[in-house]
Design a protein around this motif. Structure first.
Motif, PDB file in Angstrom:
ATOM      1  N   LYS A 187       0.981  -1.127  -0.059  1.00  0.00           N
ATOM      2  CA  LYS A 187       0.076  -0.066  -0.063  1.00  0.00           C
ATOM      3  C   LYS A 187       0.659   1.208  -0.060  1.00  0.00           C
ATOM      4  CE  LYS A 187      -3.925  -2.086   2.328  1.00  0.00           C
ATOM      5  NZ  LYS A 187      -4.664  -1.813   3.654  1.00  0.00           N
ATOM      6  N   LYS A 188       1.945   1.202   0.687  1.00  0.00           N
ATOM      7  CA  LYS A 188       2.577   2.440   0.888  1.00  0.00           C
ATOM      8  C   LYS A 188       3.869   2.655  -0.111  1.00  0.00           C
ATOM      9  CE  LYS A 188       5.894   3.192   4.053  1.00  0.00           C
ATOM     10  NZ  LYS A 188       6.610   3.124   5.191  1.00  0.00           N
ATOM     11  N   THR A 189       4.023   1.779  -0.792  1.00  0.00           N
ATOM     12  CA  THR A 189       5.198   1.903  -1.969  1.00  0.00           C
ATOM     13  C   THR A 189       4.689   2.669  -3.065  1.00  0.00           C
ATOM     14  OG1 THR A 189       6.286  -0.295  -0.966  1.00  0.00           O
ATOM     15  CG2 THR A 189       6.609   0.535  -3.254  1.00  0.00           C
ATOM     16  N   ASP A 190       5.576   3.616  -3.662  1.00  0.00           N
ATOM     17  CA  ASP A 190       5.348   4.478  -4.759  1.00  0.00           C
ATOM     18  C   ASP A 190       5.773   3.379  -6.063  1.00  0.00           C
ATOM     19  OD1 ASP A 190       4.010   6.823  -3.749  1.00  0.00           O
ATOM     20  OD2 ASP A 190       5.680   6.955  -2.853  1.00  0.00           O
ATOM     21  N   LEU A 191       7.030   2.663  -5.981  1.00  0.00           N
ATOM     22  CA  LEU A 191       7.560   2.111  -6.851  1.00  0.00           C
ATOM     23  C   LEU A 191       8.302   0.978  -6.456  1.00  0.00           C
ATOM     24  CD1 LEU A 191       8.614   2.136 -10.053  1.00  0.00           C
ATOM     25  CD2 LEU A 191      10.552   3.632  -9.312  1.00  0.00           C
ATOM     26  N   PHE A 192       7.890  -0.144  -6.995  1.00  0.00           N
ATOM     27  CA  PHE A 192       9.001  -1.285  -6.690  1.00  0.00           C
ATOM     28  C   PHE A 192       9.776  -1.585  -7.718  1.00  0.00           C
ATOM     29  CE2 PHE A 192       5.178  -2.572  -3.951  1.00  0.00           C
ATOM     30  CZ  PHE A 192       6.014  -3.161  -3.041  1.00  0.00           C
ATOM     31  N   VAL A 193      11.133  -1.679  -7.445  1.00  0.00           N
ATOM     32  CA  VAL A 193      12.294  -1.961  -8.204  1.00  0.00           C
ATOM     33  C   VAL A 193      12.848  -3.386  -7.830  1.00  0.00           C
ATOM     34  CG1 VAL A 193      14.628  -1.131  -9.103  1.00  0.00           C
ATOM     35  CG2 VAL A 193      12.722   0.485  -8.177  1.00  0.00           C
ATOM     36  N   ILE A 194      12.832  -4.079  -8.849  1.00  0.00           N
ATOM     37  CA  ILE A 194      13.138  -5.575  -8.836  1.00  0.00           C
ATOM     38  C   ILE A 194      14.681  -5.677  -9.400  1.00  0.00           C
ATOM     39  CG2 ILE A 194      12.861  -8.121  -9.037  1.00  0.00           C
ATOM     40  CD1 ILE A 194      10.710  -6.206  -7.373  1.00  0.00           C
ATOM     41  N   VAL A 195      15.688  -5.807  -8.621  1.00  0.00           N
ATOM     42  CA  VAL A 195      17.122  -5.855  -8.962  1.00  0.00           C
ATOM     43  C   VAL A 195      18.100  -6.715  -8.232  1.00  0.00           C
ATOM     44  CG1 VAL A 195      17.642  -3.691  -7.812  1.00  0.00           C
ATOM     45  CG2 VAL A 195      19.121  -4.329  -9.702  1.00  0.00           C
ATOM     46  N   PRO A 196      18.645  -7.654  -8.693  1.00  0.00           N
ATOM     47  CA  PRO A 196      18.357  -8.055  -9.852  1.00  0.00           C
ATOM     48  C   PRO A 196      17.313  -9.102  -9.908  1.00  0.00           C
ATOM     49  CG  PRO A 196      19.938  -9.531  -9.011  1.00  0.00           C
ATOM     50  CD  PRO A 196      19.706  -8.349  -8.044  1.00  0.00           C
ATOM     51  N   ALA A 197      16.784  -9.124 -11.101  1.00  0.00           N
ATOM     52  CA  ALA A 197      15.553 -10.100 -11.561  1.00  0.00           C
ATOM     53  C   ALA A 197      16.161 -11.334 -12.397  1.00  0.00           C
ATOM     54  CB  ALA A 197      14.437  -9.398 -12.079  1.00  0.00           C
ATOM     55  N   THR A 198      16.057 -12.515 -11.724  1.00  0.00           N
ATOM     56  CA  THR A 198      16.508 -13.650 -12.166  1.00  0.00           C
ATOM     57  C   THR A 198      15.450 -14.300 -13.131  1.00  0.00           C
ATOM     58  OG1 THR A 198      15.643 -14.982 -10.510  1.00  0.00           O
ATOM     59  CG2 THR A 198      17.865 -14.137 -10.046  1.00  0.00           C
ATOM     60  N   ALA A 199      15.886 -15.020 -13.824  1.00  0.00           N
ATOM     61  CA  ALA A 199      14.922 -15.872 -14.836  1.00  0.00           C
ATOM     62  C   ALA A 199      13.795 -16.708 -13.889  1.00  0.00           C
ATOM     63  CB  ALA A 199      15.721 -16.814 -15.844  1.00  0.00           C
ATOM     64  N   ASN A 200      14.461 -17.204 -12.952  1.00  0.00           N
ATOM     65  CA  ASN A 200      13.193 -17.877 -12.086  1.00  0.00           C
ATOM     66  C   ASN A 200      12.184 -16.747 -11.475  1.00  0.00           C
ATOM     67  OD1 ASN A 200      12.291 -20.039 -10.158  1.00  0.00           O
ATOM     68  ND2 ASN A 200      13.054 -18.772  -8.717  1.00  0.00           N
ATOM     69  N   PHE A 201      12.694 -15.729 -11.114  1.00  0.00           N
ATOM     70  CA  PHE A 201      11.837 -14.738 -10.659  1.00  0.00           C
ATOM     71  C   PHE A 201      10.741 -14.240 -11.569  1.00  0.00           C
ATOM     72  CE2 PHE A 201      10.550 -10.411 -10.073  1.00  0.00           C
ATOM     73  CZ  PHE A 201       9.931 -10.359  -8.798  1.00  0.00           C
ATOM     74  N   ILE A 202      11.448 -13.824 -12.781  1.00  0.00           N
ATOM     75  CA  ILE A 202      10.323 -13.422 -14.002  1.00  0.00           C
ATOM     76  C   ILE A 202       9.318 -14.311 -14.156  1.00  0.00           C
ATOM     77  CG2 ILE A 202      10.534 -12.546 -16.386  1.00  0.00           C
ATOM     78  CD1 ILE A 202      13.201 -11.170 -15.824  1.00  0.00           C
ATOM     79  N   GLY A 203       9.841 -15.627 -14.331  1.00  0.00           N
ATOM     80  CA  GLY A 203       8.976 -16.641 -14.728  1.00  0.00           C
ATOM     81  C   GLY A 203       7.790 -16.967 -13.721  1.00  0.00           C
ATOM     82  N   LYS A 204       8.086 -16.802 -12.485  1.00  0.00           N
ATOM     83  CA  LYS A 204       7.157 -16.698 -11.420  1.00  0.00           C
ATOM     84  C   LYS A 204       6.172 -15.707 -11.395  1.00  0.00           C
ATOM     85  CE  LYS A 204       9.649 -19.518  -7.810  1.00  0.00           C
ATOM     86  NZ  LYS A 204       9.846 -19.567  -6.439  1.00  0.00           N
ATOM     87  N   LEU A 205       6.594 -14.372 -11.676  1.00  0.00           N
ATOM     88  CA  LEU A 205       5.708 -13.378 -11.622  1.00  0.00           C
ATOM     89  C   LEU A 205       4.841 -13.202 -12.749  1.00  0.00           C
ATOM     90  CD1 LEU A 205       5.459 -10.567  -9.983  1.00  0.00           C
ATOM     91  CD2 LEU A 205       7.078  -9.498 -11.549  1.00  0.00           C
TER      92      LEU A 205
END
Length: 182
Positions: free
Chosen positions: A77-95
């Motif tokens: 709720k409070k976050t204006d922007l999420f930054v995923i760094v580093p984003a792995t292939a595994n993470f991207i696939g799940k998301l």
């Protein structure tokens, strides 16, 4: 009022570069929170990010702010922007497929904030058509996907998939925050 950025750190060798990003964003006056996957803690300890962000780092799915409020909902709720760094292939696939089996994925599923993803992985993974389809899917959902750089990778290969320079990522984050609040 300070703008809130939550940095999600996943389990890739480039996780250590996220520390520079967190440090610089705090210096620029942003309120910064960090959520790490358990795999990310194999590369960088949560204490590093806690020290740099001046906020508790969240790793465990069941950490709570208090007895009434779960952390992932509060940050969502409070976050204006999420930054995923580093984003792995595994993470991207799940998301891309709605799998929310850790605190970071669960928080992202609960947010209405803008999400920026900075991929980092081996060239073979980066060029894999399944990964590229997952990236296109996330872009269709409105996620901002940063480019990768080319060069020598941690595995010794030369090619694409390298995390962008942390200073460029910070620039992109600041630009994105400015567009959200204008």
């Amino acid at each position: 009022m300070s703008k809130c950025i939550t940095v999600g750190v996943t389990g890739g060798i480039a996780a250590y570069k996220a520390a520079e990003i967190v440090n610089d964003l705090v210096k620029k006056g942003f309120e910064v929170h960090v959520i790490m996957t358990k795999n990310a803690t194999e590369f960088v300890q949560p204490l590093t990010f806690q020290t740099l962000s001046h906020n508790k780092v969240i790793v465990d799915m069941f950490d709570k702010i208090d007895k009434w409020d779960t952390e992932h909902i509060s940050l969502a709720k409070k976050t204006d922007l999420f930054v995923i760094v580093p984003a792995t292939a595994n993470f991207i696939g799940k998301l891309a497929n709605g799998i929310a089996d850790d605190m970071l994925q669960t928080t992202l599923m609960a947010t209405k904030a803008k999400i920026m993803i900075a991929p980092a992985m081996n060239t073979g993974m980066w060029e894999n058509p399944i990964l590229q389809d997952n990236i296109k899917k996330l872009q269709r959902y409105g996620y901002t996907i940063l480019d990768t750089d080319s060069g020598r990778l941690a595995c010794g290969d030369m090619g694409s998939g390298k995390l962008l320079d942390w200073r460029i990522i910070v620039e992109k984050v600041v630009e994105e925050i400015d567009t959200l609040h204008n």
